[in-house]
Design a protein around this motif. Structure first.
Motif, mmCIF file in Angstrom:
data_model
loop_
_atom_site.group_PDB
_atom_site.id
_atom_site.type_symbol
_atom_site.label_atom_id
_atom_site.label_comp_id
_atom_site.label_asym_id
_atom_site.label_seq_id
_atom_site.Cartn_x
_atom_site.Cartn_y
_atom_site.Cartn_z
ATOM 1 N N VAL A 110 48.240 -45.092 50.439
ATOM 2 C CA VAL A 110 49.301 -44.233 49.916
ATOM 3 C C VAL A 110 48.671 -43.027 49.229
ATOM 4 O O VAL A 110 47.761 -43.178 48.395
ATOM 5 C CB VAL A 110 50.191 -45.016 48.932
ATOM 6 C CG1 VAL A 110 51.287 -44.107 48.365
ATOM 7 C CG2 VAL A 110 50.790 -46.232 49.613
ATOM 8 N N ARG A 111 49.162 -41.855 49.559
ATOM 9 C CA ARG A 111 48.655 -40.639 48.904
ATOM 10 C C ARG A 111 49.324 -40.499 47.539
ATOM 11 O O ARG A 111 50.549 -40.448 47.454
ATOM 12 C CB ARG A 111 48.952 -39.410 49.767
ATOM 13 C CG ARG A 111 48.354 -38.106 49.221
ATOM 14 C CD ARG A 111 48.495 -36.995 50.233
ATOM 15 N NE ARG A 111 49.879 -36.609 50.418
ATOM 16 C CZ ARG A 111 50.498 -35.618 49.745
ATOM 17 N NH1 ARG A 111 49.847 -34.933 48.821
ATOM 18 N NH2 ARG A 111 51.753 -35.331 50.000
ATOM 19 N N ILE A 112 48.555 -40.432 46.493
ATOM 20 C CA ILE A 112 49.091 -40.350 45.138
ATOM 21 C C ILE A 112 49.280 -38.894 44.759
ATOM 22 O O ILE A 112 48.339 -38.095 44.777
ATOM 23 C CB ILE A 112 48.159 -41.057 44.136
ATOM 24 C CG1 ILE A 112 47.934 -42.512 44.545
ATOM 25 C CG2 ILE A 112 48.741 -40.974 42.730
ATOM 26 C CD1 ILE A 112 49.203 -43.332 44.657
ATOM 27 N N THR A 113 50.500 -38.525 44.439
ATOM 28 C CA THR A 113 50.819 -37.141 44.115
ATOM 29 C C THR A 113 52.115 -37.074 43.328
ATOM 30 O O THR A 113 52.958 -37.972 43.418
ATOM 31 C CB THR A 113 50.947 -36.291 45.398
ATOM 32 O OG1 THR A 113 51.296 -34.950 45.050
ATOM 33 C CG2 THR A 113 52.017 -36.863 46.310
ATOM 34 N N ARG A 114 52.272 -35.991 42.587
ATOM 35 C CA ARG A 114 53.525 -35.724 41.884
ATOM 36 C C ARG A 114 54.474 -34.878 42.724
ATOM 37 O O ARG A 114 55.590 -34.598 42.295
ATOM 38 C CB ARG A 114 53.252 -34.989 40.564
ATOM 39 C CG ARG A 114 52.508 -35.818 39.516
ATOM 40 C CD ARG A 114 52.187 -34.954 38.303
ATOM 41 N NE ARG A 114 51.476 -35.677 37.269
ATOM 42 C CZ ARG A 114 52.045 -36.261 36.209
ATOM 43 N NH1 ARG A 114 53.364 -36.194 36.082
ATOM 44 N NH2 ARG A 114 51.335 -36.894 35.314
ATOM 45 N N GLU A 115 54.033 -34.450 43.900
ATOM 46 C CA GLU A 115 54.837 -33.591 44.759
ATOM 47 C C GLU A 115 55.442 -34.434 45.884
ATOM 48 O O GLU A 115 54.718 -35.016 46.691
ATOM 49 C CB GLU A 115 53.982 -32.456 45.319
ATOM 50 C CG GLU A 115 53.419 -31.552 44.223
ATOM 51 C CD GLU A 115 52.574 -30.423 44.775
ATOM 52 O OE1 GLU A 115 52.358 -30.398 46.019
ATOM 53 O OE2 GLU A 115 52.126 -29.573 43.995
ATOM 54 N N LEU A 116 56.757 -34.479 45.927
ATOM 55 C CA LEU A 116 57.457 -35.394 46.828
ATOM 56 C C LEU A 116 58.407 -34.630 47.748
ATOM 57 O O LEU A 116 59.066 -33.677 47.320
ATOM 58 C CB LEU A 116 58.248 -36.409 46.010
ATOM 59 C CG LEU A 116 57.426 -37.194 44.973
ATOM 60 C CD1 LEU A 116 58.337 -37.978 44.049
ATOM 61 C CD2 LEU A 116 56.430 -38.113 45.658
ATOM 62 N N THR A 117 58.485 -35.083 48.974
ATOM 63 C CA THR A 117 59.349 -34.424 49.950
ATOM 64 C C THR A 117 59.854 -35.459 50.948
ATOM 65 O O THR A 117 59.475 -36.625 50.894
ATOM 66 C CB THR A 117 58.584 -33.295 50.686
ATOM 67 O OG1 THR A 117 59.489 -32.549 51.488
ATOM 68 C CG2 THR A 117 57.464 -33.858 51.541
ATOM 69 N N GLY A 118 60.733 -35.024 51.854
ATOM 70 C CA GLY A 118 61.255 -35.928 52.877
ATOM 71 C C GLY A 118 62.307 -36.855 52.296
ATOM 72 O O GLY A 118 63.347 -36.409 51.815
ATOM 73 N N VAL A 119 62.054 -38.168 52.360
ATOM 74 C CA VAL A 119 62.916 -39.178 51.749
ATOM 75 C C VAL A 119 62.220 -39.668 50.486
ATOM 76 O O VAL A 119 61.130 -40.241 50.553
ATOM 77 C CB VAL A 119 63.167 -40.356 52.714
ATOM 78 C CG1 VAL A 119 63.991 -41.440 52.021
ATOM 79 C CG2 VAL A 119 63.875 -39.878 53.977
ATOM 80 N N VAL A 120 62.839 -39.420 49.344
ATOM 81 C CA VAL A 120 62.255 -39.798 48.054
ATOM 82 C C VAL A 120 62.955 -41.053 47.561
ATOM 83 O O VAL A 120 64.176 -41.077 47.386
ATOM 84 C CB VAL A 120 62.397 -38.661 47.026
ATOM 85 C CG1 VAL A 120 61.863 -39.096 45.662
ATOM 86 C CG2 VAL A 120 61.657 -37.423 47.525
ATOM 87 N N VAL A 121 62.175 -42.106 47.345
ATOM 88 C CA VAL A 121 62.703 -43.427 47.008
ATOM 89 C C VAL A 121 62.402 -43.744 45.540
ATOM 90 O O VAL A 121 61.239 -43.743 45.138
ATOM 91 C CB VAL A 121 62.079 -44.511 47.901
ATOM 92 C CG1 VAL A 121 62.689 -45.877 47.590
ATOM 93 C CG2 VAL A 121 62.237 -44.168 49.378
ATOM 94 N N LEU A 122 63.451 -44.028 44.775
ATOM 95 C CA LEU A 122 63.280 -44.408 43.379
ATOM 96 C C LEU A 122 63.237 -45.932 43.290
ATOM 97 O O LEU A 122 64.240 -46.607 43.519
ATOM 98 C CB LEU A 122 64.423 -43.870 42.527
ATOM 99 C CG LEU A 122 64.664 -42.357 42.599
ATOM 100 C CD1 LEU A 122 65.733 -41.937 41.601
ATOM 101 C CD2 LEU A 122 63.373 -41.592 42.347
ATOM 102 N N ALA A 123 62.062 -46.456 42.978
ATOM 103 C CA ALA A 123 61.862 -47.903 42.888
ATOM 104 C C ALA A 123 61.470 -48.242 41.451
ATOM 105 O O ALA A 123 60.408 -48.802 41.191
ATOM 106 C CB ALA A 123 60.788 -48.358 43.866
ATOM 107 N N VAL A 124 62.353 -47.892 40.534
ATOM 108 C CA VAL A 124 62.087 -48.060 39.105
ATOM 109 C C VAL A 124 63.187 -48.926 38.494
ATOM 110 O O VAL A 124 64.250 -49.114 39.090
ATOM 111 C CB VAL A 124 62.028 -46.690 38.398
ATOM 112 C CG1 VAL A 124 60.908 -45.832 38.968
ATOM 113 C CG2 VAL A 124 63.366 -45.951 38.524
ATOM 114 N N PRO A 125 62.959 -49.466 37.286
ATOM 115 C CA PRO A 125 64.007 -50.264 36.631
ATOM 116 C C PRO A 125 65.290 -49.451 36.436
ATOM 117 O O PRO A 125 65.252 -48.217 36.298
ATOM 118 C CB PRO A 125 63.373 -50.651 35.295
ATOM 119 C CG PRO A 125 61.899 -50.589 35.547
ATOM 120 C CD PRO A 125 61.703 -49.460 36.507
ATOM 121 N N LEU A 126 66.414 -50.146 36.395
ATOM 122 C CA LEU A 126 67.711 -49.463 36.267
ATOM 123 C C LEU A 126 67.768 -48.483 35.108
ATOM 124 O O LEU A 126 68.261 -47.359 35.274
ATOM 125 C CB LEU A 126 68.828 -50.503 36.155
ATOM 126 C CG LEU A 126 69.115 -51.321 37.418
ATOM 127 C CD1 LEU A 126 70.122 -52.428 37.114
ATOM 128 C CD2 LEU A 126 69.635 -50.431 38.533
#
Length: 318
Positions: free
Chosen positions: A68-84
């Motif tokens: 996985v490329r680690i970056t703060r720049e996101l594009t395409g489909v951005v998936v939030l996999a964080v606690p509610l």
């Protein structure tokens, strides 16, 4: 196709509007714990361009080791996999392409969609994969976690179908089957089959503890199976049930009503559900909101994208 009376097999018809064929967009995953880390690892293993970010350096390092490329720049489909509780602020400090589709993996949908739609409008597609274990964190990453899982994907009146399809294709790419739902329908359903079971597991564990050390010493398979989910992070469980309080209370009331039935009747009814036939009938459904929702309401799921259709199944003889 599918309509208010339920899906029916078809191979003719036109989509609600043209859906162009485009290269699969990159995927950016925010939150690289069990769900997010597993999704990113599965996509990377399948050759999909995937990037990710997590506030935990150890989670970032683990994901990077899986491609996985680690970056703060996101594009395409951005998936939030964080606690509610972190959904509304998960993208703070990150650079998100203004045309990116934003989705999430949260276990409650109505409040999450309200928060995200306020920030991202019709670019949001709510999602919830029905998988995971009582473990958590990046050490629980499993690239096969989604194989065969149902992935609820919200189709609201304002949902852009091309974006919904892009998120559906991400789910299909990691081996999941997509269930089209509305956010409200999702929250009612998971209250019954996920949120109440967590409360029942807690009650069963606490009641057995009240019974004393002998009861716990004799506990075997049925007790272990009934309380397994209480190995989950208590903060996660609390946020889940409180975030879906209304539907969970209603589902719990239905359970209480069942427990008030004569025990032989209750056992017979429960056994009948557990023994219900599980056959499947293949259907093709046009790319239309009403048709897709009818598939989900019939208990079916999508397992393949075709040009102007999706292919899936509904319960019934094959």
């Amino acid at each position: 196709m599918a309509d208010a009376a339920g899906p029916r097999d078809t191979s003719a018809g036109a989509p609600a509007f043209p859906v162009p064929t485009m290269p699969a967009p990159p995927v950016g995953v925010v939150g690289l714990g069990q769900l997010g880390g597993s999704l990113a690892a599965a996509l990377a293993a399948g050759g999909r361009e995937v990037s990710g970010w997590d506030v935990d350096p150890a989670a970032r390092d683990a994901a990077a080791a899986r491609g996985v490329r680690i970056t703060r720049e996101l594009t395409g489909v951005v998936v939030l996999a964080v606690p509610l509780p972190a959904m509304a602020t998960a993208l703070d400090g990150l650079s998100v392409d203004p045309d990116a589709t934003v989705t999430d993996l949260g276990s409650v949908k109505v409040p999450v969609l309200e928060a995200l739609t306020g920030a991202f409008g019709s670019r949001v597609v709510g999602g919830h994969p029905m998988c995971g274990t009582e473990r958590s964190g990046h050490a629980a990453t499993d690239p096969h976690l989604f194989t065969g899982a149902r992935w609820a994907l919200c189709l609201e009146p304002g949902t852009e179908l091309p974006r919904w399809l892009r998120v559906a294709e991400v789910a299909l790419a990691v081996g999941a089957e997509v269930v089209p739902v509305t956010a409200a329908e999702h929250d009612d359903a998971v209250a019954a089959i996920s949120h109440v079971p967590h409360l029942l597991a807690a009650a069963l564990a606490a009641a057995a503890d009240d019974a004393g050390p002998l009861a716990l010493a004799l506990a075997a398979g049925s007790f272990r199976d009934g309380t397994r989910v209480m190995g989950s992070d208590p903060a996660f469980v609390t946020a889940m049930v409180e975030g879906n309080a209304g539907p969970t209370a209603a589902a719990l009331a239905r359970v209480r009503a069942q427990l008030d039935r004569p025990w032989p009747d209750l056992v017979t009814a429960g056994s009948a559900v557990a023994r219900r036939p599980t056959g499947r009938r293949t259907v093709r459904v046009p790319l239309d909101r009403a048709a897709l929702l009818a598939l989900g309401r019939a208990g079916g799921a999508v397992h393949r994208r075709l040009a102007a259709f999706v292919e899936g199944w509904v319960p019934g003889p094959g």
